[in-house]
Design a protein around this motif. Structure first.
Motif, PDB file in Angstrom:
ATOM      1  N   VAL A 192       8.330 -13.517  18.144  1.00 50.82           N
ATOM      2  CA  VAL A 192       8.299 -14.923  18.394  1.00 50.82           C
ATOM      3  C   VAL A 192       8.701 -15.941  17.665  1.00 50.82           C
ATOM      4  O   VAL A 192       8.734 -15.855  16.569  1.00 50.82           O
ATOM      5  CB  VAL A 192       6.658 -15.271  18.559  1.00 50.82           C
ATOM      6  N   CYS A 193       9.463 -17.052  18.329  1.00 47.40           N
ATOM      7  CA  CYS A 193       9.775 -18.038  17.676  1.00 47.40           C
ATOM      8  C   CYS A 193       8.791 -19.288  17.765  1.00 47.40           C
ATOM      9  O   CYS A 193       8.655 -19.629  18.942  1.00 47.40           O
ATOM     10  CB  CYS A 193      11.039 -18.542  18.314  1.00 47.40           C
ATOM     11  N   HIS A 194       8.366 -19.761  16.518  1.00 51.03           N
ATOM     12  CA  HIS A 194       7.681 -20.877  16.552  1.00 51.03           C
ATOM     13  C   HIS A 194       8.428 -22.176  17.289  1.00 51.03           C
ATOM     14  O   HIS A 194       9.545 -22.334  17.272  1.00 51.03           O
ATOM     15  CB  HIS A 194       7.290 -21.330  15.218  1.00 51.03           C
ATOM     16  N   GLY A 195       7.443 -23.111  17.470  1.00 48.14           N
ATOM     17  CA  GLY A 195       8.066 -24.327  17.820  1.00 48.14           C
ATOM     18  C   GLY A 195       8.279 -24.725  19.471  1.00 48.14           C
ATOM     19  O   GLY A 195       9.082 -24.856  19.944  1.00 48.14           O
ATOM     20  N   GLY A 196       7.160 -24.301  20.093  1.00 47.58           N
ATOM     21  CA  GLY A 196       7.046 -24.517  21.452  1.00 47.58           C
ATOM     22  C   GLY A 196       6.911 -23.214  22.368  1.00 47.58           C
ATOM     23  O   GLY A 196       6.942 -23.413  23.420  1.00 47.58           O
ATOM     24  N   TYR A 197       7.071 -22.124  21.603  1.00 42.11           N
ATOM     25  CA  TYR A 197       7.150 -20.932  22.411  1.00 42.11           C
ATOM     26  C   TYR A 197       6.072 -20.165  22.543  1.00 42.11           C
ATOM     27  O   TYR A 197       5.661 -19.489  23.470  1.00 42.11           O
ATOM     28  CB  TYR A 197       8.450 -19.799  21.696  1.00 42.11           C
ATOM     29  N   GLU A 198       4.958 -20.307  21.615  1.00 44.32           N
ATOM     30  CA  GLU A 198       3.872 -19.486  21.741  1.00 44.32           C
ATOM     31  C   GLU A 198       2.855 -19.810  22.670  1.00 44.32           C
ATOM     32  O   GLU A 198       2.495 -18.616  23.386  1.00 44.32           O
ATOM     33  CB  GLU A 198       3.197 -19.871  20.327  1.00 44.32           C
ATOM     34  N   LEU A 212      -0.648  -8.369  24.231  1.00 43.85           N
ATOM     35  CA  LEU A 212       0.262  -9.286  23.361  1.00 43.85           C
ATOM     36  C   LEU A 212       0.215  -8.529  22.061  1.00 43.85           C
ATOM     37  O   LEU A 212      -0.569  -8.848  21.122  1.00 43.85           O
ATOM     38  CB  LEU A 212      -0.034 -10.875  23.527  1.00 43.85           C
ATOM     39  N   THR A 213       1.691  -8.167  21.688  1.00 46.82           N
ATOM     40  CA  THR A 213       1.631  -7.513  20.139  1.00 46.82           C
ATOM     41  C   THR A 213       2.654  -8.253  19.298  1.00 46.82           C
ATOM     42  O   THR A 213       3.840  -7.978  19.729  1.00 46.82           O
ATOM     43  CB  THR A 213       1.926  -6.234  20.142  1.00 46.82           C
ATOM     44  N   ILE A 214       2.364  -9.353  18.578  1.00 43.41           N
ATOM     45  CA  ILE A 214       3.439 -10.016  17.883  1.00 43.41           C
ATOM     46  C   ILE A 214       3.503  -9.338  16.655  1.00 43.41           C
ATOM     47  O   ILE A 214       2.854  -9.289  15.602  1.00 43.41           O
ATOM     48  CB  ILE A 214       2.902 -11.428  17.665  1.00 43.41           C
ATOM     49  N   ALA A 215       4.781  -8.891  16.353  1.00 42.29           N
ATOM     50  CA  ALA A 215       5.162  -8.048  15.168  1.00 42.29           C
ATOM     51  C   ALA A 215       5.663  -9.033  14.239  1.00 42.29           C
ATOM     52  O   ALA A 215       5.600  -8.794  13.052  1.00 42.29           O
ATOM     53  CB  ALA A 215       6.489  -7.078  15.629  1.00 42.29           C
ATOM     54  N   HIS A 216       6.551 -10.117  14.614  1.00 43.95           N
ATOM     55  CA  HIS A 216       6.911 -11.137  13.718  1.00 43.95           C
ATOM     56  C   HIS A 216       7.028 -12.465  14.158  1.00 43.95           C
ATOM     57  O   HIS A 216       7.116 -12.521  15.303  1.00 43.95           O
ATOM     58  CB  HIS A 216       8.443 -10.540  13.379  1.00 43.95           C
ATOM     59  N   ALA A 217       6.809 -13.306  13.578  1.00 47.50           N
ATOM     60  CA  ALA A 217       7.039 -14.878  14.056  1.00 47.50           C
ATOM     61  C   ALA A 217       7.732 -15.696  12.973  1.00 47.50           C
ATOM     62  O   ALA A 217       7.379 -15.583  11.914  1.00 47.50           O
ATOM     63  CB  ALA A 217       5.480 -15.307  14.038  1.00 47.50           C
ATOM     64  N   VAL A 218       8.765 -16.151  13.627  1.00 45.29           N
ATOM     65  CA  VAL A 218       9.688 -17.018  12.582  1.00 45.29           C
ATOM     66  C   VAL A 218       9.902 -18.364  13.020  1.00 45.29           C
ATOM     67  O   VAL A 218       9.666 -18.728  14.518  1.00 45.29           O
ATOM     68  CB  VAL A 218      11.055 -16.092  12.529  1.00 45.29           C
ATOM     69  N   VAL A 224      15.461 -14.865  15.140  1.00 46.93           N
ATOM     70  CA  VAL A 224      15.027 -13.958  16.082  1.00 46.93           C
ATOM     71  C   VAL A 224      16.112 -13.064  16.691  1.00 46.93           C
ATOM     72  O   VAL A 224      15.851 -11.691  16.835  1.00 46.93           O
ATOM     73  CB  VAL A 224      14.216 -14.956  17.036  1.00 46.93           C
ATOM     74  N   LEU A 225      17.214 -13.476  16.973  1.00 52.39           N
ATOM     75  CA  LEU A 225      17.972 -12.858  17.554  1.00 52.39           C
ATOM     76  C   LEU A 225      18.763 -11.830  16.736  1.00 52.39           C
ATOM     77  O   LEU A 225      19.047 -10.658  16.996  1.00 52.39           O
ATOM     78  CB  LEU A 225      19.479 -13.811  18.132  1.00 52.39           C
ATOM     79  N   SER A 226      18.788 -12.187  15.360  1.00 51.75           N
ATOM     80  CA  SER A 226      19.086 -11.009  14.410  1.00 51.75           C
ATOM     81  C   SER A 226      18.161  -9.949  14.374  1.00 51.75           C
ATOM     82  O   SER A 226      18.737  -8.713  14.279  1.00 51.75           O
ATOM     83  CB  SER A 226      19.471 -11.720  13.145  1.00 51.75           C
ATOM     84  N   SER A 235      12.024 -10.013  22.334  1.00 53.67           N
ATOM     85  CA  SER A 235      11.597 -11.413  22.316  1.00 53.67           C
ATOM     86  C   SER A 235      11.562 -11.933  23.667  1.00 53.67           C
ATOM     87  O   SER A 235      12.126 -11.417  24.729  1.00 53.67           O
ATOM     88  CB  SER A 235      12.335 -12.449  21.248  1.00 53.67           C
ATOM     89  N   ILE A 236      10.915 -13.091  23.722  1.00 53.92           N
ATOM     90  CA  ILE A 236      10.873 -13.895  25.104  1.00 53.92           C
ATOM     91  C   ILE A 236      11.158 -15.366  24.361  1.00 53.92           C
ATOM     92  O   ILE A 236      10.589 -16.038  23.648  1.00 53.92           O
ATOM     93  CB  ILE A 236       9.369 -14.097  25.695  1.00 53.92           C
ATOM     94  N   MET A 237      12.247 -15.874  25.234  1.00 54.99           N
ATOM     95  CA  MET A 237      12.958 -17.045  24.666  1.00 54.99           C
ATOM     96  C   MET A 237      13.232 -17.885  25.658  1.00 54.99           C
ATOM     97  O   MET A 237      13.641 -17.554  26.965  1.00 54.99           O
ATOM     98  CB  MET A 237      14.018 -16.758  23.681  1.00 54.99           C
TER      99      MET A 237
END
Length: 293
Positions: A192-198, A212-218, A224-226, A235-237
């Motif tokens: 998950v990418c912070h800043g309006g995505y959550e 919903l299983t959040i493995a990483h949040a950056v 995220v793409l890397s 991811s969902i973006m």
């Protein structure tokens, strides 16, 4: 008390320095210090504390008055803009807060348009997270902000529907499908990418009654793409973030479709300056005509 004192006080707090404020206002530092002292004397309260380690700090009353003084200076700007408009001119400054993705996609063509059509209107850009933009709106540090709904404290004008996409490594089994449902993602590790995505992600999983299983949040889209490319999860973006995909990354539409509503927010549409209203109308026009994609 004078408008000049208000301008000096606001500039000192925005620059964080008497010296910088003096330079930006084309004044001497003693003149800036005198303006602040005179303002405090006129009000009968202390507004600023000078701390050797932390620099310039606002007192509690100073924090309250700073917002009101910004509003007064905005009103003065409104008067100047209305008078200029009567003479067939568009002049003034518009301070815009925006989050990085919107800044990259929307702001350059908007600024270019304003330079060509309204050369005496200055657009000042301030970039931060969506929460920071909302904070700047509340403190009147910006005149208008580009945010993601919802926001109960501001009046908003929708300008763009940003469609959410599933982001997958090319060898992921879900790439065999044309669309991906939230139930397909049940229990899978999500980046998950912070800043309006959550918020929209949490809501879409809740509605689908999926895990919903959040493995990483950056915080960074490129990160995220890397991470997806390295197989650390999916991811969902938002579509606005996916204009330059790295190799081995694919996107799929979600079923049902999920969108983020990108809007321009202001404290009050009725009280917005002529310049801000022109900015809103221009952005709507540019996006409607698909000059901004």
């Amino acid at each position: 008390m004078t408008i000049t004192q208000y301008q000096v006080f606001v500039k000192v707090m925005e620059s964080g320095s008497f010296t910088k404020a003096a330079q930006e206002l084309n004044m001497t530092q003693p003149a800036v210090s005198h303006a602040i002292s005179s303002l405090e004397s006129d009000l009968g309260v202390r507004l600023i504390i000078r701390d050797r380690r932390k620099g310039i700090l606002l007192t509690e009353v100073g924090k309250q008055l700073l917002v009101h003084m910004r509003e007064i200076l905005q009103r003065v700007g409104h008067i100047e803009q209305i008078a200029a408009a009567e003479k067939g001119l568009e002049v003034g400054t518009i301070r815009i807060g925006t989050f990085p993705t919107a800044a990259a996609q929307f702001i350059p063509p908007i600024m270019s348009y304003f330079q060509r059509h309204y050369p005496k209107l200055e657009l000042l850009l301030r970039e931060g997270t969506i929460e920071e933009v909302k904070k700047w709106l509340n403190s009147r540090e910006v005149d208008a902000g580009i945010i993601i709904l919802p926001d109960a404290e501001m009046e908003t004008v929708p300008i763009y529907k940003d469609t959410m996409k599933a982001v997958l490594r090319r060898d992921h089994p879900l790439c065999a499908q044309q669309t991906v449902s939230i139930n397909d993602l049940d229990g899978l590790p999500l980046i998950v990418c912070h800043g309006g995505y959550e918020a929209p992600i949490i809501e879409m999983f809740r509605r689908a009654e999926a895990e919903l299983t959040i493995a990483h949040a950056v915080y960074n889209v490129a990160t995220v793409l890397s991470m997806v490319r390295e197989g650390l999860g999916i991811s969902i973006m938002a579509g606005l973030s996916l204009t330059n995909l790295p190799p081995d990354i694919e996107i799929r539409s979600l079923e049902p479709e999920v969108c983020r509503e990108v809007s321009i927010a202001v404290p009050s549409l009725n009280e917005a300056s002529p310049a801000v209203k022109l900015f809103i109308e221009t952005v709507q026009k540019l996006i409607r005509e698909r000059n901004i994609k």
